[in-house]
Design an enzyme around this catalytic site. Structure first.
Site, mmCIF file in Angstrom:
data_model
loop_
_atom_site.group_PDB
_atom_site.id
_atom_site.type_symbol
_atom_site.label_atom_id
_atom_site.label_comp_id
_atom_site.label_asym_id
_atom_site.label_seq_id
_atom_site.Cartn_x
_atom_site.Cartn_y
_atom_site.Cartn_z
ATOM 1 N N CYS A 6 0.829 -1.215 0.000
ATOM 2 C CA CYS A 6 0.000 0.000 0.000
ATOM 3 C C CYS A 6 0.863 1.264 0.000
ATOM 4 C CB CYS A 6 -0.901 0.016 1.236
ATOM 5 S SG CYS A 6 -1.953 -1.399 1.389
HETATM 6 N N1 SAJ Z 1 6.448 2.411 8.706
HETATM 7 C C1 SAJ Z 1 7.459 3.267 9.111
HETATM 8 N N2 SAJ Z 1 7.147 4.245 10.012
HETATM 9 C C2 SAJ Z 1 5.881 4.401 10.494
HETATM 10 C C3 SAJ Z 1 4.869 3.519 10.049
HETATM 11 C C4 SAJ Z 1 5.170 2.522 9.159
HETATM 12 O O1 SAJ Z 1 8.597 3.155 8.690
HETATM 13 O O2 SAJ Z 1 5.671 5.295 11.323
HETATM 14 C C5 SAJ Z 1 6.772 1.369 7.722
HETATM 15 C C6 SAJ Z 1 6.449 -0.032 8.209
HETATM 16 O O3 SAJ Z 1 7.558 -0.600 8.876
HETATM 17 C C7 SAJ Z 1 6.149 -0.762 6.906
HETATM 18 C C8 SAJ Z 1 5.544 0.321 6.024
HETATM 19 O O4 SAJ Z 1 5.935 1.575 6.597
HETATM 20 O O5 SAJ Z 1 7.325 -1.235 6.305
HETATM 21 C C9 SAJ Z 1 4.029 0.259 5.940
HETATM 22 O O6 SAJ Z 1 3.578 0.165 7.253
HETATM 23 P P1 SAJ Z 1 2.012 0.392 7.612
HETATM 24 O O7 SAJ Z 1 1.884 0.363 9.084
HETATM 25 O O8 SAJ Z 1 1.512 1.580 6.903
HETATM 26 O O9 SAJ Z 1 1.329 -0.935 7.110
HETATM 27 P P2 SAJ Z 1 0.532 -1.245 5.776
HETATM 28 O O10 SAJ Z 1 1.342 -1.092 4.572
HETATM 29 O O11 SAJ Z 1 -0.105 -2.559 6.020
HETATM 30 O O12 SAJ Z 1 -0.544 -0.081 5.716
HETATM 31 C C10 SAJ Z 1 -1.873 -0.349 6.040
HETATM 32 C C11 SAJ Z 1 -2.619 0.634 5.206
HETATM 33 N N3 SAJ Z 1 -3.968 0.203 5.104
HETATM 34 C C12 SAJ Z 1 -4.545 0.290 3.894
HETATM 35 O O13 SAJ Z 1 -3.967 0.725 2.927
HETATM 36 C C13 SAJ Z 1 -5.927 -0.190 3.793
HETATM 37 C C14 SAJ Z 1 -2.536 2.029 5.762
HETATM 38 O O14 SAJ Z 1 -3.549 2.844 5.168
HETATM 39 C C15 SAJ Z 1 -2.732 2.069 7.248
HETATM 40 O O15 SAJ Z 1 -2.536 3.405 7.697
HETATM 41 C C16 SAJ Z 1 -1.713 1.164 7.877
HETATM 42 O O16 SAJ Z 1 -2.022 -0.170 7.441
HETATM 43 C C17 SAJ Z 1 -1.761 1.254 9.392
HETATM 44 O O17 SAJ Z 1 -2.260 2.271 9.899
HETATM 45 O O18 SAJ Z 1 -1.223 0.354 10.023
#
Ligand code: SAJ
Length: 454
Positions: A290
């Site tokens: 995403c």
């Molecule tokens: N990450 C960072 N720093 C942060 C947050 C995440 O480096 O502060 C990294 C994570 O380690 C990962 C990547 O970014 O490698 C994505 O992390 P994520 O927590 O955003 O997880 P996703 O990709 O599963 O994102 C989903 C998304 N959901 C949808 O698209 C429906 C996103 O919109 C959500 O915000 C996210 O989950 C969430 O909140 O956990």
């Protein structure tokens, strides 16, 4: 681009089905039939929720292996334990033959929308799904696209396919809405039955039908948009917002590394402000299907419409560089000890893109491993959630005989490893790519510890 109608056999079939009375066509008004196209981490939980709400559900997928796993009630990796347990109780009809779509009152498309190597959107899976739908949809059917897409894809790609293949008019003979998926893998609080949803369509009948469907599935009322383009924009904006905020703290991390400030402490202190601040945290990179993908859909579409998203592009550049920066931090650690990285033995702990899941898509660990190999390092990998792709099959095998570890995923299993355990294996250097270890305890034990921005 014109999409040729299939042979007139389809025509005859559709005319035949078109004239069938609903009752013969198994179109029970009480329990409408919903077909879910794409049985992944989005489609499967949705299919189970539809069944729970007493819809007749048909799951369609092109992956025969997945269909046989479902038929044999095997464990599905992209689902949580809770979802896997629920799956065993469900009786969803699954198929790979798209003609089943003729029986559906509603078809929901949940196929991946990845990017190509050059970051350009890859709509091939979506187009192929829409061709299947267009060639089998019967009049009166509501089609909902849940796949993440940029503004313009419904109007410029999906509607032409559906209308040219079916000979039916969207908004009149069949109905189309966009309801962007919002699944957050690994999230134990928010799931498909509780996450609020947004629905958009270009006509009132499509919007009304889609809103009625999703209001029957989740507790919170659906947010309605009377333009499908605006609904397409919502998801891209949500995830671009997250990407630029992560890029902001990643840039701070690199800056603060040079001036000896612990960026995590600063972010946590800033988060004590109860308004107008939302904490994000630096790390060794941004993975998943995403966050590192969705902004490119808008960047590409805007460029085709004469606008350059410099800010979004810069955020992508900063985040894409974090795996390299993490290896730079390790190299600086070696150089300050008068050593070279060449010939070093390094274990990467974590292959998944985020904690406590097994999904490796766009995971930073891949680029970290590649960069270490380029710099002459012997690399071992270990991830308890992704054993089949780990070179070491246990933590013991991962730590024995190496003196350097890079944490790429903050799995609970890694957070709970005490500094004493690392010390007992003779680990001298740790790069904590997720800032998930207790820094002070490692420094007390004399282990060289560096996080990202701290
Ligand atoms: N990450 C960072 N720093 C942060 C947050 C995440 O480096 O502060 C990294 C994570 O380690 C990962 C990547 O970014 O490698 C994505 O992390 P994520 O927590 O955003 O997880 P996703 O990709 O599963 O994102 C989903 C998304 N959901 C949808 O698209 C429906 C996103 O919109 C959500 O915000 C996210 O989950 C969430 O909140 O956990």
């Amino acid at each position: 681009m014109t999409y040729k109608k299939l042979t007139n056999i389809k025509e005859k079939k559709r005319i035949y089905y078109q004239n069938l009375p609903a009752v013969k066509f198994n179109r029970s008004v009480k329990n409408p039939t919903v077909a879910v196209v794409g049985l992944g981490y989005v489609g499967l939980p949705l299919a189970m929720l539809l069944e729970e709400k007493e819809y007749k559900v048909i799951g369609l997928d092109v992956d025969e292996k997945k269909l046989s796993q479902l038929k044999n009630k095997e464990h599905i990796d992209c689902l949580s334990e809770k979802e896997n347990n629920q799956l065993i109780q469900t009786e969803i009809e699954t198929a790979s033959d798209a003609s089943v779509l003729m029986r559906a009152d509603t078809v929901i498309v949940c196929v991946p929308t990845p990017v190509l190597a050059d970051h350009e959107p890859d709509l091939a899976p979506l187009k192929s799904a829409c061709l299947m739908v267009g060639n089998n949809v019967s009049p009166g059917t509501l089609v909902v696209i849940e796949s993440t897409i940029n503004p313009g894809v419904c109007d410029e790609v999906i509607i032409p396919i559906l209308e040219q293949c079916s000979g039916l008019k969207v908004g009149k003979d069949i109905f189309l809405a966009h309801c962007p998926e919002r699944i957050n893998p690994g999230d134990t609080k928010w799931d498909v039955s509780t996450i609020p949803r947004v629905v958009g369509a270009n006509d009132t009948e499509s919007l009304k039908r889609a809103t009625k469907l999703y209001n029957s599935l989740i507790g919170t009322p659906v947010a309605e948009l009377d333009s499908i383009k605006e609904a397409e924009a919502v998801k891209i904006v949500e995830n671009s917002f997250r990407d630029i905020n992560i890029a902001f703290v990643n840039e701070l991390a690199i800056s603060f590394d040079r001036i000896g400030i612990d960026v995590v402490k600063v972010i946590n202190a800033a988060a004590t402000k109860p308004f107008a601040f939302m904490p994000h945290f630096p790390g060794c990179g941004v993975g998943g299907h995403c966050i590192p993908v969705d902004p490119y859909y808008l960047i590409s579409y805007a460029a085709r419409n004469g606008f350059s998203h410099r800010f979004l592009s810069l955020a992508r550049e900063i985040n894409n560089n974090m795996p390299i920066y993490s290896v730079d931090v390790l190299e600086a650690m070696f150089h300050s000890a008068g050593k070279s990285l060449i010939g070093a033995d390094v274990t990467i702990l974590g292959l998944a893109y985020k904690k406590n899941i097994s999904d490796m898509r766009e995971s930073p660990a891949h680029m970290i491993k590649e960069e270490l190999l380029i710099r002459g390092v012997a690399v071992r990998t270990y991830d308890p959630h992704v054993r089949e792709y780990s070179s070491a099959k246990s933590l013991d095998e991962a730590l024995r005989g190496v003196d350097t570890v890079m944490i790429a995923t903050d799995h609970d299993e890694f957070r709970s490893i005490s500094p004493e355990v690392f010390k007992s294996y003779g680990i001298k250097n740790i790069i904590d790519g997720r800032n998930c270890l207790v820094k002070e305890k490692f420094i007390e034990l004399g282990i060289n510890y560096k996080g990202i921005g701290r």
